[in-house]
Write an enzyme that holds these catalytic residues in place. Sequence first.
Site, PDB file in Angstrom:
ATOM      1  N   ASN A 180       0.611  -1.261  -0.208  1.00  0.00           N
ATOM      2  CA  ASN A 180      -0.125  -0.116  -0.051  1.00  0.00           C
ATOM      3  C   ASN A 180       0.930   1.316   0.054  1.00  0.00           C
ATOM      4  OD1 ASN A 180      -2.622  -0.537  -0.200  1.00  0.00           O
ATOM      5  ND2 ASN A 180      -3.228  -0.856   1.832  1.00  0.00           N
ATOM      6  N   ASP A 189      -5.725  -2.368  -3.179  1.00  0.00           N
ATOM      7  CA  ASP A 189      -7.026  -3.264  -3.472  1.00  0.00           C
ATOM      8  C   ASP A 189      -7.125  -3.958  -4.611  1.00  0.00           C
ATOM      9  OD1 ASP A 189      -8.300  -1.476  -1.492  1.00  0.00           O
ATOM     10  OD2 ASP A 189      -9.039   0.036  -2.813  1.00  0.00           O
ATOM     11  N   GLU A 215      -6.140  -7.324   5.151  1.00  0.00           N
ATOM     12  CA  GLU A 215      -5.555  -8.309   4.171  1.00  0.00           C
ATOM     13  C   GLU A 215      -5.731  -9.877   4.618  1.00  0.00           C
ATOM     14  OE1 GLU A 215      -2.711  -8.333   7.631  1.00  0.00           O
ATOM     15  OE2 GLU A 215      -3.954  -6.890   6.605  1.00  0.00           O
TER      16      GLU A 215
END
Length: 294
Positions: A180, A189, A215
């Site tokens: 991320n 995503d 996650e």
Amino acid sequence: MGMQFTLRESRALYGLLAETTSDIILKTNCEGFVVQASPALEQLGFPVPNMLIGPHLLDLVGHTHAGIVGDALAAAIEGGRVGRWVEFPAASADGTEHWFELQLRALTDAKGKVYGALGVMRCVDERRAMSDRLFAATYTDALTGLTNRQAFISMLEHMLDDGPDGCLALFSVDFFRAINMKYGQATGDGVLVVFADLLRELLRGEDMISRIGSERFAVLLPRTDPEHAEAICNRVVRTLGDLRQTVGESRMAITASASVARVAGTLDETLERAEMALFVAKAKGRNRLEREKA
């Protein structure tokens, strides 16, 4: 002050309601055959003006719910009272399924003798669609389309109540926070969607897959012993580690750590054993699966 109508006025009011509402207003005899119906009945494929012999009430009902409607009719005829609303799929002429609710009340003559039933059928497709959307919103993860943590907890509780006979697997995408930070949330995503799709592809149809955290994913494997569950889930870990996945404009190596535990004891005990095995998998270097210690 309540409204009172003469017999002629009541008939005029009935005719007005029958011709202007989308509800189906119908009258049956004691055997359940429709002897009069509003024009709205045509939406089910019955040409009201041309009916020489009306259909039986149960002819309007999908076979799976004939018993429910039959019981409602019998209760109205025998009890002489307004029945509760019942829902059922209608047997439409074009084969499409539409859901209706029906309420029946007995028709009595001047001496109080029941000679039939008056019913109102109302389409509830829109309401049921809304209920389905609310259900999906409550129990579905919007990003991956998998069931969410709330649904997972309910399914695990059901497995435990039904009699422990299966396994729980936990998966965690490795270094997800770093992904991320380096590539951005949109890419993160995308990684989750790719992994969700891989789980769908490699797991069995009866396995229940949920996204339970950022996650983290959980899989319930019913009627599966730990050895078999380990083999199934190891295939996911190995396949993911062997591929470089395309996410957005990047091709990157994505790995996951996993664990397998028996569904046994309490919900908290089952989760704790799976969490501990997942912790061990990460501590041993990630991109691997660990089974709970016997």
